[in-house]
Design an enzyme around this catalytic site. Structure first.
Site, PDB file in Angstrom:
ATOM      1  N   ARG A  49      48.821  42.611  47.935  1.00 26.19           N
ATOM      2  CA  ARG A  49      48.959  41.843  45.874  1.00 26.19           C
ATOM      3  C   ARG A  49      49.812  43.356  45.807  1.00 26.19           C
ATOM      4  NH1 ARG A  49      42.946  41.021  44.684  1.00 26.19           N
ATOM      5  NH2 ARG A  49      42.501  38.642  46.415  1.00 26.19           N
ATOM      6  N   ASP A  51      50.151  45.029  42.243  1.00 29.61           N
ATOM      7  CA  ASP A  51      49.612  45.270  40.539  1.00 29.61           C
ATOM      8  C   ASP A  51      50.903  44.722  39.401  1.00 29.61           C
ATOM      9  OD1 ASP A  51      46.755  45.141  41.081  1.00 29.61           O
ATOM     10  OD2 ASP A  51      47.294  47.224  40.672  1.00 29.61           O
ATOM     11  N   TYR A 108      55.236  52.378  51.208  1.00 26.49           N
ATOM     12  CA  TYR A 108      55.617  52.704  50.300  1.00 26.49           C
ATOM     13  C   TYR A 108      56.167  53.771  49.948  1.00 26.49           C
ATOM     14  CZ  TYR A 108      51.691  49.378  48.974  1.00 26.49           C
ATOM     15  OH  TYR A 108      51.348  47.914  48.920  1.00 26.49           O
ATOM     16  N   ARG A 194      49.836  55.086  44.237  1.00 22.68           N
ATOM     17  CA  ARG A 194      49.346  55.619  42.481  1.00 22.68           C
ATOM     18  C   ARG A 194      48.815  56.991  42.334  1.00 22.68           C
ATOM     19  NH1 ARG A 194      48.642  50.305  39.238  1.00 22.68           N
ATOM     20  NH2 ARG A 194      48.847  52.347  37.525  1.00 22.68           N
TER      21      ARG A 194
END
Length: 240
Positions: A49, A51, A108, A194
């Site tokens: 997933r 966000d 990422y 993050r």
């Protein structure tokens, strides 16, 4: 048959990947497009997933169908999809393939720009930061490499059997006026990238060093800051 999709999307106007009643999500748009094309409702399963506000360059998903279009699913689905989602590749795969559980490595990138005010162009594509010491950030990023307990880099709201992950590469560099943090691992915890980016920003500001960063990988450590979502991109998912 099972179809594997590689997808890119601009997460700005989505409430994340996962279906939520009454909200616009990437999953709901894809499932709607597949239904319009095949005439049958199909569940789309992603590698993971993302966000609200988070983007993807190489998200991978799969769905099962009786309609064999192979690579033609690219153009066919894009006809029904909104412009902020694009299918960039499609192929038939074995029923043993699973977009999430077959993944072996993910990469990422977290993108930042230095400015005193929000950029009209970059505000939904990157995170604004003050002037940073990128060399110090790159040196500190190496602390993450290896098999470590990343519990301090996980936000609450996620169920997981273990907080141990193996990071295979992590670096920070300047590229065309942007600061780019790239990290690859066998898996990621909720908000892990993050939070890693937030810690490296603290390093870049001179408020944290590698010694402190190492303590965050020890049992019982906590770290609260989470970098903004608009800087995060799911770049690549690798399989066997």
């Amino acid at each position: 048959m099972r179809v594997k999709l590689t997808i890119e999307y601009d997460g700005t106007n989505f409430n994340g990947w996962q279906f939520q009643p009454g909200l616009r999500t990437v999953q709901s748009e894809l499932e709607s497009a597949i239904c319009k094309l095949t005439g049958v409702e199909s569940r789309v399963t992603a590698s993971g997933r993302t966000d609200a506000g988070v983007h993807a360059i190489g998200q991978v998903a799969h769905f099962d169908t009786q309609k064999d279009l192979g690579s033609k699913y690219v153009g066919a689905l894009n006809y029904y999809l909104p412009p902020d989602i694009r299918v960039v590749d499609a192929e038939n795969v074995s029923e043993e393939f699973h977009a999430r559980f077959s993944a072996k490595n993910k990469t990422y990138v977290y993108v930042m720009y230095e400015a005193k005010v929000d950029s009209a162009i970059l505000r939904n594509r990157a995170a604004r930061v003050q002037e940073l010491d990128v060399s110090a950030m790159n040196a500190a990023a190496s602390v993450f490499v290896g098999k470590n307990d990343f519990a301090a880099f996980m936000s609450t709201g996620s169920e997981t059997l273990t907080t141990v992950r193996t990071v295979t590469a992590a670096s920070v560099k300047r590229d065309n006026g942007l600061i780019i943090f790239t990290v690859s691992a066998d898996g990621f915890l909720y908000n892990m990238v993050r939070k890693m980016a937030a810690a490296l920003i603290e390093v870049g500001k001179g408020k944290m060093d590698t010694t402190i960063l190492k303590t965050l990988l020890t049992p019982g450590a906590t770290f609260t800051p989470v970098a903004p979502p608009q800087g995060l991109y799911l770049y690549k998912v690798e399989y066997k």
